[in-house]
Design a protein around this motif. Structure first.
Motif, mmCIF file in Angstrom:
data_model
loop_
_atom_site.group_PDB
_atom_site.id
_atom_site.type_symbol
_atom_site.label_atom_id
_atom_site.label_comp_id
_atom_site.label_asym_id
_atom_site.label_seq_id
_atom_site.Cartn_x
_atom_site.Cartn_y
_atom_site.Cartn_z
ATOM 1 N N LEU A 47 -13.347 -3.454 -2.834
ATOM 2 C CA LEU A 47 -13.409 -4.890 -3.079
ATOM 3 C C LEU A 47 -12.111 -5.609 -2.744
ATOM 4 C CD1 LEU A 47 -15.200 -4.818 -6.553
ATOM 5 C CD2 LEU A 47 -16.250 -5.138 -4.300
ATOM 6 N N ARG A 48 -10.968 -5.068 -3.243
ATOM 7 C CA ARG A 48 -9.683 -5.759 -3.114
ATOM 8 C C ARG A 48 -8.556 -4.757 -2.892
ATOM 9 N NH1 ARG A 48 -9.804 -10.915 -4.318
ATOM 10 N NH2 ARG A 48 -7.567 -11.064 -4.628
ATOM 11 N N ARG A 49 -7.435 -5.288 -2.379
ATOM 12 C CA ARG A 49 -6.210 -4.489 -2.245
ATOM 13 C C ARG A 49 -5.092 -5.236 -2.960
ATOM 14 N NH1 ARG A 49 -6.727 -7.815 1.821
ATOM 15 N NH2 ARG A 49 -4.942 -8.783 2.830
ATOM 16 N N HIS A 50 -4.135 -4.469 -3.452
ATOM 17 C CA HIS A 50 -2.957 -5.044 -4.115
ATOM 18 C C HIS A 50 -1.769 -4.153 -3.748
ATOM 19 C CE1 HIS A 50 -1.124 -6.799 -8.070
ATOM 20 N NE2 HIS A 50 -0.336 -6.921 -7.024
ATOM 21 N N TRP A 51 -0.901 -4.677 -2.902
ATOM 22 C CA TRP A 51 0.238 -3.920 -2.384
ATOM 23 C C TRP A 51 1.556 -4.460 -2.924
ATOM 24 C CZ3 TRP A 51 -0.153 0.378 0.407
ATOM 25 C CH2 TRP A 51 -1.273 0.584 1.209
ATOM 26 N N ASN A 88 5.877 -5.540 8.187
ATOM 27 C CA ASN A 88 7.208 -5.795 8.729
ATOM 28 C C ASN A 88 8.230 -5.764 7.599
ATOM 29 O OD1 ASN A 88 6.079 -8.275 7.714
ATOM 30 N ND2 ASN A 88 7.839 -9.314 8.585
ATOM 31 N N LEU A 89 9.413 -5.262 7.929
ATOM 32 C CA LEU A 89 10.518 -5.197 6.972
ATOM 33 C C LEU A 89 11.733 -5.893 7.583
ATOM 34 C CD1 LEU A 89 10.388 -1.445 5.827
ATOM 35 C CD2 LEU A 89 9.511 -3.425 4.584
ATOM 36 N N ARG A 90 12.636 -6.341 6.732
ATOM 37 C CA ARG A 90 13.901 -6.941 7.180
ATOM 38 C C ARG A 90 15.008 -5.875 7.250
ATOM 39 N NH1 ARG A 90 13.722 -11.247 9.678
ATOM 40 N NH2 ARG A 90 15.683 -12.048 8.904
ATOM 41 N N THR A 91 14.705 -4.666 6.789
ATOM 42 C CA THR A 91 15.664 -3.553 6.843
ATOM 43 C C THR A 91 14.984 -2.381 7.554
ATOM 44 O OG1 THR A 91 14.923 -2.725 4.693
ATOM 45 C CG2 THR A 91 16.801 -4.236 4.692
ATOM 46 N N GLU A 92 15.777 -1.393 7.960
ATOM 47 C CA GLU A 92 15.199 -0.268 8.699
ATOM 48 C C GLU A 92 14.504 0.763 7.817
ATOM 49 O OE1 GLU A 92 19.680 0.250 8.376
ATOM 50 O OE2 GLU A 92 18.390 -1.419 8.796
ATOM 51 N N MET A 93 14.536 0.526 6.510
ATOM 52 C CA MET A 93 13.848 1.432 5.577
ATOM 53 C C MET A 93 13.145 0.609 4.501
ATOM 54 S SD MET A 93 16.874 4.221 4.883
ATOM 55 C CE MET A 93 15.977 4.903 3.524
ATOM 56 N N GLY A 94 12.068 1.176 3.983
ATOM 57 C CA GLY A 94 11.368 0.522 2.885
ATOM 58 C C GLY A 94 10.248 1.411 2.386
ATOM 59 N N LYS A 95 9.474 0.868 1.446
ATOM 60 C CA LYS A 95 8.357 1.638 0.910
ATOM 61 C C LYS A 95 7.233 0.682 0.521
ATOM 62 C CE LYS A 95 10.175 1.724 -3.817
ATOM 63 N NZ LYS A 95 10.641 2.565 -4.906
ATOM 64 N N MET A 96 6.042 1.258 0.408
ATOM 65 C CA MET A 96 4.869 0.517 -0.045
ATOM 66 C C MET A 96 4.104 1.368 -1.040
ATOM 67 S SD MET A 96 3.305 -1.216 3.434
ATOM 68 C CE MET A 96 1.889 -1.952 2.622
ATOM 69 N N TYR A 97 3.419 0.693 -1.946
ATOM 70 C CA TYR A 97 2.505 1.357 -2.882
ATOM 71 C C TYR A 97 1.578 0.289 -3.442
ATOM 72 C CZ TYR A 97 5.743 -0.522 -6.359
ATOM 73 O OH TYR A 97 6.533 -1.352 -7.105
ATOM 74 N N GLY A 98 0.533 0.727 -4.128
ATOM 75 C CA GLY A 98 -0.367 -0.269 -4.688
ATOM 76 C C GLY A 98 -1.658 0.321 -5.193
ATOM 77 N N THR A 99 -2.701 -0.533 -5.195
ATOM 78 C CA THR A 99 -4.008 -0.121 -5.703
ATOM 79 C C THR A 99 -5.119 -0.775 -4.890
ATOM 80 O OG1 THR A 99 -4.031 -1.944 -7.295
ATOM 81 C CG2 THR A 99 -3.241 0.192 -8.104
ATOM 82 N N TYR A 100 -6.278 -0.114 -4.911
ATOM 83 C CA TYR A 100 -7.515 -0.701 -4.405
ATOM 84 C C TYR A 100 -8.426 -0.909 -5.601
ATOM 85 C CZ TYR A 100 -6.238 0.955 0.273
ATOM 86 O OH TYR A 100 -5.609 1.188 1.467
ATOM 87 N N LEU A 101 -9.205 -1.968 -5.568
ATOM 88 C CA LEU A 101 -10.234 -2.191 -6.570
ATOM 89 C C LEU A 101 -11.547 -1.759 -5.935
ATOM 90 C CD1 LEU A 101 -10.452 -3.288 -9.468
ATOM 91 C CD2 LEU A 101 -11.129 -5.482 -8.465
ATOM 92 N N MET A 102 -12.197 -0.771 -6.543
ATOM 93 C CA MET A 102 -13.434 -0.189 -6.007
ATOM 94 C C MET A 102 -14.592 -0.478 -6.956
ATOM 95 S SD MET A 102 -12.626 1.674 -3.275
ATOM 96 C CE MET A 102 -11.332 2.631 -2.526
ATOM 97 N N GLU A 103 -15.795 -0.429 -6.394
ATOM 98 C CA GLU A 103 -16.999 -0.576 -7.209
ATOM 99 C C GLU A 103 -17.911 0.619 -6.975
ATOM 100 O OE1 GLU A 103 -20.756 -3.641 -7.901
ATOM 101 O OE2 GLU A 103 -19.474 -3.887 -6.146
ATOM 102 N N ASN A 104 -18.367 1.234 -8.060
ATOM 103 C CA ASN A 104 -19.388 2.269 -7.999
ATOM 104 C C ASN A 104 -20.697 1.527 -7.742
ATOM 105 O OD1 ASN A 104 -21.608 3.878 -8.802
ATOM 106 N ND2 ASN A 104 -20.347 5.070 -10.213
ATOM 107 N N VAL A 110 -16.551 -1.278 -11.946
ATOM 108 C CA VAL A 110 -15.386 -1.550 -11.099
ATOM 109 C C VAL A 110 -14.210 -0.739 -11.642
ATOM 110 C CG1 VAL A 110 -13.780 -3.351 -10.359
ATOM 111 C CG2 VAL A 110 -16.227 -3.831 -10.463
ATOM 112 N N PHE A 111 -13.455 -0.101 -10.749
ATOM 113 C CA PHE A 111 -12.321 0.722 -11.174
ATOM 114 C C PHE A 111 -11.198 0.629 -10.145
ATOM 115 C CE2 PHE A 111 -15.210 3.300 -8.729
ATOM 116 C CZ PHE A 111 -14.421 4.149 -7.974
ATOM 117 N N GLU A 112 -10.005 1.014 -10.576
ATOM 118 C CA GLU A 112 -8.810 0.935 -9.748
ATOM 119 C C GLU A 112 -8.454 2.307 -9.198
ATOM 120 O OE1 GLU A 112 -5.657 -2.296 -10.874
ATOM 121 O OE2 GLU A 112 -4.917 -0.345 -11.505
ATOM 122 N N VAL A 113 -8.059 2.344 -7.935
ATOM 123 C CA VAL A 113 -7.629 3.578 -7.267
ATOM 124 C C VAL A 113 -6.193 3.380 -6.815
ATOM 125 C CG1 VAL A 113 -8.007 5.064 -5.265
ATOM 126 C CG2 VAL A 113 -9.968 4.145 -6.516
#
Length: 127
Positions: A47-51, A88-104, A110-113
């Motif tokens: 359903l959704r992404r959250h980064w 895109n990043l403003r530095t040569e290193m970085g990281k990402m993480y987050g969640t997806y909202l899924m539906e059975n 609805v649950f978070e992954v």
């Protein structure tokens, strides 16, 4: 990187994009490939992404919205869905993480992954 939440496995691969980057202008472009595997006995819908995107200066951005790459894919039981996106990043290193909202799709629950944290590092930084 790989993480399993409620029978959903999220795997991530990252790629530096030198042709779309401008190190002198502090612009570093990365692509990432996400694989979502549904190891459950029911179909799911993304359903959704959250980064969260964090660069080496500690600058943190939040990205939220419907679906991924303009889609809200349905992933059947035992199937996988893969897509490629970029950051895109403003530095040569970085990281990402987050969640997806899924539906059975069987129970409408609805649950978070969780999306595993992954690093983005321009190869020139490794020299």
């Amino acid at each position: 990187m790989k993480k399993v939440t409620e029978g959903i496995t999220i795997s991530v691969e990252t790629f530096f994009q030198p042709d779309y980057s401008n190190p002198l202008g502090h612009e570093f472009m990365f692509a990432y490939r996400i694989t979502i595997e549904n190891e459950n006995v029911f179909p799911i819908k993304l359903l959704r992404r959250h980064w969260y995107v964090v660069d080496a200066n500690g600058l943190k951005r939040e990205i939220e919205g419907e679906g991924v790459v303009g889609m809200q894919p349905i992933i059947a039981a035992g199937e996988r869905y893969q897509y490629v996106s970029g950051c895109n990043l403003r530095t040569e290193m970085g990281k990402m993480y987050g969640t997806y909202l899924m539906e059975n799709l069987m129970t409408k629950r609805v649950f978070e992954v969780k999306i595993p944290e992954f690093q983005m590092i321009a190869p020139l930084k490794l020299n």
